[in-house]
Design an enzyme around this catalytic site. Structure first.
Site, PDB file in Angstrom:
ATOM      1  N   LYS A 130     -64.671 -13.665  36.565  1.00 20.67           N
ATOM      2  CA  LYS A 130     -65.150 -12.589  38.154  1.00 20.67           C
ATOM      3  C   LYS A 130     -65.549 -11.457  38.091  1.00 20.67           C
ATOM      4  CE  LYS A 130     -60.870 -14.633  40.106  1.00 20.67           C
ATOM      5  NZ  LYS A 130     -59.649 -14.989  40.266  1.00 20.67           N
ATOM      6  N   PHE A 141     -59.173  -7.129  40.669  1.00 18.39           N
ATOM      7  CA  PHE A 141     -57.814  -7.828  40.371  1.00 18.39           C
ATOM      8  C   PHE A 141     -58.296  -9.289  39.960  1.00 18.39           C
ATOM      9  CE2 PHE A 141     -54.351  -4.922  40.254  1.00 18.39           C
ATOM     10  CZ  PHE A 141     -55.077  -3.691  39.987  1.00 18.39           C
ATOM     11  N   ASN A 181     -50.618 -14.473  52.704  1.00 18.21           N
ATOM     12  CA  ASN A 181     -50.030 -14.806  51.221  1.00 18.21           C
ATOM     13  C   ASN A 181     -49.132 -13.487  50.655  1.00 18.21           C
ATOM     14  OD1 ASN A 181     -50.737 -12.493  50.140  1.00 18.21           O
ATOM     15  ND2 ASN A 181     -53.623 -12.768  51.117  1.00 18.21           N
ATOM     16  N   ASP A 194     -58.827 -16.494  51.645  1.00 17.79           N
ATOM     17  CA  ASP A 194     -59.745 -16.678  50.997  1.00 17.79           C
ATOM     18  C   ASP A 194     -60.414 -17.571  52.344  1.00 17.79           C
ATOM     19  OD1 ASP A 194     -60.492 -15.961  48.182  1.00 17.79           O
ATOM     20  OD2 ASP A 194     -58.902 -16.762  47.433  1.00 17.79           O
ATOM     21  N   LYS A 198     -51.129 -18.820  72.490  1.00 11.73           N
ATOM     22  CA  LYS A 198     -49.935 -19.577  71.664  1.00 11.73           C
ATOM     23  C   LYS A 198     -49.860 -21.504  71.430  1.00 11.73           C
ATOM     24  CE  LYS A 198     -44.380 -20.064  70.306  1.00 11.73           C
ATOM     25  NZ  LYS A 198     -44.005 -20.132  70.665  1.00 11.73           N
ATOM     26  N   LYS A 218     -68.478 -10.804  40.265  1.00 12.47           N
ATOM     27  CA  LYS A 218     -68.820  -9.365  40.866  1.00 12.47           C
ATOM     28  C   LYS A 218     -69.179  -8.037  40.596  1.00 12.47           C
ATOM     29  CE  LYS A 218     -64.480 -12.298  42.915  1.00 12.47           C
ATOM     30  NZ  LYS A 218     -63.577 -12.486  43.908  1.00 12.47           N
TER      31      LYS A 218
HETATM   32  O1  C5P Z   1     -61.553 -14.715  43.553  1.00 13.01           O
HETATM   33  P1  C5P Z   1     -60.769 -13.778  43.761  1.00 13.01           P
HETATM   34  O2  C5P Z   1     -60.252 -13.858  45.039  1.00 13.01           O
HETATM   35  O3  C5P Z   1     -59.903 -14.297  43.051  1.00 13.01           O
HETATM   36  O4  C5P Z   1     -61.070 -12.290  42.968  1.00 13.01           O
HETATM   37  C1  C5P Z   1     -59.888 -11.617  43.272  1.00 13.01           C
HETATM   38  C2  C5P Z   1     -60.565  -9.876  43.967  1.00 13.01           C
HETATM   39  O5  C5P Z   1     -61.750 -10.003  44.269  1.00 13.01           O
HETATM   40  C3  C5P Z   1     -59.556  -9.364  43.663  1.00 13.01           C
HETATM   41  O6  C5P Z   1     -59.656  -7.501  43.792  1.00 13.01           O
HETATM   42  C4  C5P Z   1     -59.598  -8.721  45.463  1.00 13.01           C
HETATM   43  O7  C5P Z   1     -59.315  -7.935  46.204  1.00 13.01           O
HETATM   44  C5  C5P Z   1     -61.030  -9.242  45.757  1.00 13.01           C
HETATM   45  N1  C5P Z   1     -62.005 -10.521  46.747  1.00 13.01           N
HETATM   46  C6  C5P Z   1     -62.570  -9.427  48.295  1.00 13.01           C
HETATM   47  N2  C5P Z   1     -62.989 -10.734  49.107  1.00 13.01           N
HETATM   48  C7  C5P Z   1     -62.259 -11.753  48.829  1.00 13.01           C
HETATM   49  C8  C5P Z   1     -61.644 -12.421  48.002  1.00 13.01           C
HETATM   50  C9  C5P Z   1     -61.001 -11.506  46.972  1.00 13.01           C
HETATM   51  O8  C5P Z   1     -62.766  -8.229  47.968  1.00 13.01           O
HETATM   52  N3  C5P Z   1     -62.389 -12.458  50.146  1.00 13.01           N
END
Ligand code: C5P
Length: 400
Positions: free
Chosen positions: A336, A322, A210, A278, A288, A340
């Site tokens: 979030k 974040f 990304n 994600d 490959k 979280k």
């Molecule tokens: O749910 P979202 O991806 O938008 O949340 C963002 C936050 O969660 C960020 O702080 C990111 O570092 C963390 N995150 C994580 N593991 C993931 C996705 C996001 O720790 N798989």
């Protein structure tokens, strides 16, 4: 300021005579003051004056044994809690801005981990010259603190901005700096910072990634370090190393998860600024993938949400997340924060100009557990990191 170690740097401007009073006030307030002068400064005032005031040797030359000095630039650089340059001439600011190290004072500044504070003093035209203004901007962007020159009668006979503020004001500034530092200091705190976009391999050659550059995370690690924390930066991006920060390079979300969890028990805070992918490819191809077929379908499976897991396992750690969003920013960010189990979330609309990935600036709102929101204007990632870390220090304080 009892016991504070201050290196007072004096450069060659007429205001150098006022530095005697600065040294005297600092000394009387209990600080251990070491004076370093540039050779030009000694044309305005004698090193002996400072030797008498501070009861310490005064250093001038890097190599020649002109005045008594018993410390190398490295030991002075490491000795200092603060380096104050007063007065700082236009020439000296220019040297600092460009990393020139051609005498003991410039070399000490380049070698120090301590906060450097400059008090520029010069004629108004020199101060307003774009070269000087640009140099001041560069220094500010690197975290050097600048004491605004005062306005009044100048040595050259004119009236304008450029005077060295009164020694009492300069010493009050230093005292306030130490006060703030005490409140904001993170010494003894272990902080994990994650940075960058994770890399999810498809085959040995290709990956899913990304746009996250890792800049915000690196600035957060640097800011935490500046405040004295023990910092571990777990990053999916390689950026220039930060002095004093332990660096752990990872690639995938799973590697990041393992690295974070292995330090989590003993951590005091985690700042998850990484853009964790994600999804990952379900079946990594050991070879490959050939481009024979016209279409290629990759099956993706969900990655673990590291931060959510930290939220579940949380004991006393402070968790900062974040939320990079493209719509309904505050609403999604709040959600979030709750889901979280965070203490603070940094929300930014990545579509706004001057925010988001790759650029050096950001526009963010901080949302705290309890619902308070703090909105910041566009600012450098460095400044935003500083704000976030200051807020973190306050969260620690309120919990103590
Ligand atoms: O749910 P979202 O991806 O938008 O949340 C963002 C936050 O969660 C960020 O702080 C990111 O570092 C963390 N995150 C994580 N593991 C993931 C996705 C996001 O720790 N798989």
């Amino acid at each position: 300021m009892k016991g504070k170690k201050i290196v007072l740097g004096i450069t060659g401007g007429i205001a150098a005579y006022k530095s005697a009073e600065i040294a005297s006030r600092l000394k009387k307030s209990g600080a251990d003051v070491r004076v370093v002068m540039t050779r030009h400064a000694t044309e305005f005032i004698s090193p002996r004056t400072f030797q008498e005031i501070t009861k310490n040797p005064v250093a001038v030359e890097m190599f020649a044994d002109v005045v008594n000095f018993d410390e190398s630039h490295i030991s002075l650089a490491n000795f200092a809690d603060v380096i104050l340059i007063a007065p700082a001439t236009a020439n000296f600011l220019a040297k600092m801005a460009h990393g020139i190290a051609d005498d003991l004072l410039t070399t000490t500044i380049l070698a120090t981990p301590a906060q450097v504070i400059v008090s520029p003093a010069m004629n108004t035209v020199m101060l307003e010259n774009p070269a000087t203004q640009d140099n001041l901007k560069i220094l500010k962007s690197r975290g050097i603190k600048i004491i605004e020159p005062a306005t009044g009668k100048l040595a050259c006979g004119t009236v304008g901005k450029g005077r060295l503020p009164e020694p009492a004001e300069i010493c009050a500034y230093i005292e306030k700096f130490f006060d703030d530092d005490k409140n904001l200091n993170l010494r003894g705190k272990k902080i994990l910072v994650t940075a960058g976009g994770t890399v999810e391999p498809i085959d040995p050659v290709r990956y899913i990634g990304n746009r996250s550059s890792g800049k915000m995370g690196f600035e957060l690690a640097a800011a935490s370090r500046r405040h004295g924390a023990d910092v571990i930066l777990i990053s999916a991006k390689d950026l220039p190393v930060i002095d004093g920060v332990q660096f752990v390079k990872v690639e995938s979300a799973e590697e990041m998860r393992v690295a974070v969890l292995s330090e989590y028990d003993t951590a005091d805070a985690v700042i998850m600024s990484a853009a964790v992918s994600d999804y990952r490819v379900k079946n990594f191809s050991a070879q490959k993938i050939k481009k024979d077929a016209d279409t290629l379908t990759l099956e993706l499976v969900k990655n673990p949400d590291i931060l959510k897991e930290l939220g579940r396992l949380k004991k006393s750690q402070v968790l900062i997340g974040f939320a990079a969003e493209t719509e309904n920013l505050l609403e999604y960010a709040r959600k979030k924060l709750d889901e979280k189990n965070l203490d603070m979330i940094v929300a930014n609309d990545v579509t706004a100009e001057g925010a988001g990935f790759s650029v050096d600036t950001n526009i963010a709102s901080l949302i705290y557990r309890g619902g308070t929101v703090e909105n910041f204007p566009k600012m450098s990632k460095r400044d935003l990191a500083e704000k976030i870390v200051e807020r973190l220090a306050k969260i620690f304080q309120s919990g103590e």
